[in-house]
Design an enzyme around this catalytic site. Sequence first.
Site, short mmCIF file in Angstrom:
data_model
loop_
_atom_site.label_atom_id
_atom_site.label_comp_id
_atom_site.label_asym_id
_atom_site.label_seq_id
_atom_site.Cartn_x
_atom_site.Cartn_y
_atom_site.Cartn_z
N ASP A 150 67.90 51.07 37.09
CA ASP A 150 67.69 52.44 36.61
C ASP A 150 68.97 53.05 36.03
OD1 ASP A 150 64.97 52.50 37.65
OD2 ASP A 150 65.86 52.73 39.63
N GLY B 88 69.86 53.08 32.85
CA GLY B 88 69.73 53.53 31.46
C GLY B 88 69.91 52.41 30.46
N LYS B 89 69.53 51.19 30.88
CA LYS B 89 69.69 50.03 29.99
C LYS B 89 68.83 50.14 28.74
CE LYS B 89 68.64 47.29 33.43
NZ LYS B 89 68.73 48.22 34.57
N GLY C 87 61.54 49.04 34.44
CA GLY C 87 61.07 50.14 33.61
C GLY C 87 62.19 50.63 32.74
N HIS C 88 62.13 50.33 31.44
CA HIS C 88 63.18 50.72 30.52
C HIS C 88 62.66 51.81 29.58
CE1 HIS C 88 65.34 46.59 31.06
NE2 HIS C 88 65.35 47.34 32.14
N GLN D 252 66.47 45.42 36.28
CA GLN D 252 67.02 45.78 37.58
C GLN D 252 68.57 45.80 37.53
OE1 GLN D 252 64.44 43.00 37.93
NE2 GLN D 252 62.96 44.64 37.92
#
Length: 428
Positions: free
Chosen positions: A13, A15-16, A40-41, A224
């Site tokens: 999480d 901010g990739k 979740g991106h 991740q």
Amino acid sequence: MPAYAVLGAQWGDEGKGKIIDYLASKANIVARFSGGNNAGHTVINDLGHFSLHLIPCGIFQDGVMNVIGNGVVVNPDELIEEMEVLKSSGLSLDGKLMISERAHLIMPYHIVLDNLSEKSKGNSAIGTTGKGIGPAYSDKTSRTGIRAADLLDMSGLKDRLENVMEYSNAVITKIYGGDPVCLDDLYQKCKIWADTLGSYIGPTGKFVNESLDNGGNVVLEGAQGILLDLDHGTYPYVTSSNPTIGGVSTGLGIQPRHISSVLGIFKAYNTRVGSGPFPSELLDSTAEKIRTIANEFGTTTGRPRRVGWFDGVAAAYSTRINGYSSAVITRLDVLDGFEELKVCVAYDLDGELIQELPGGVSALGRCKPVYETLEGWTTPTAGVSDIKTLPHAAKKYIARLEQLIGCPISIISTGPHRDQTIMPESVI
């Protein structure tokens, strides 16, 4: 030509999604190599606000092939739904998406097993997303998994399903007391998957290696973060794959010599979702303030993220494992307006001062953070794209993080949009 790894440097999480979307304009390929739809991106652009769980974040760039590598476990239903969302936004996927024939599939019985197993653990639950990721990787390891290539051979798939489901249903019914998954229903579902996804399935390893050999740029999209890595994370409160640099070669089938740089993505503070030790966690109004400002709720689960100050001990550990050539700091703007900020520079473990992440989960759980206090800033950083206009205190904060991380900071994100980014020098 080189491959550029973009890796989560904390508990995920970080901010990739935005950073990969930003860098994809200079890439020929963007490739996922680990995890599944537990990732979740988030990408925000002119087409809208998107949460991508399987499709790589380069999908919004013209002329970029997006690869789902063999190290990813794919839920076909979720992938098809994601594809439909993108198509409904006016995006064409033709010639822009390829799924490894060697990627394992998350089957309905994996999801059932995941949730039944988690429920049976009660207060000792790991806090998984319940997406079937762990059971799918377990089947891969026990050599009973179903791969994308099996959808291209429907005649042979049914026999395999019969053998696999006999055992899986026995576990579901006899150990957990659940309802069995119907073989015929699943086989019909597989036919739909084959019809919809068949044309996208191919030899991604060959494709990516040929692109590299012919001078292409490849962005390697991590999922991740290192502290959730199966081997190097806060085990057993980890994911079931390797989102670290070692997972790139095995999860995509490329040679390590191609990887020319490794970008570590760090939030300006720390968060994690689910159970497990978190030394710098805040349990006060400051945590709630950060969570509210930053909307810190899981992209995949919707669960409130746990919030803490930046952990320099974990950051240095992260750098040592992944060997970052440079770092990216995201969500700096979230800290606007705080009178003072803290960073964890050491742990107190049973009265002993340490600067190393303990390998045992019990020891890590007993670690108390040793903080250093830094001056905050009142001038907004939100939307800033020129480092010269950052407040002096923000520059000092970034400089201190750079020291703790142990590598140069090459990108600073000051908002969710592509243009809200400070990048003094190109990293590609």
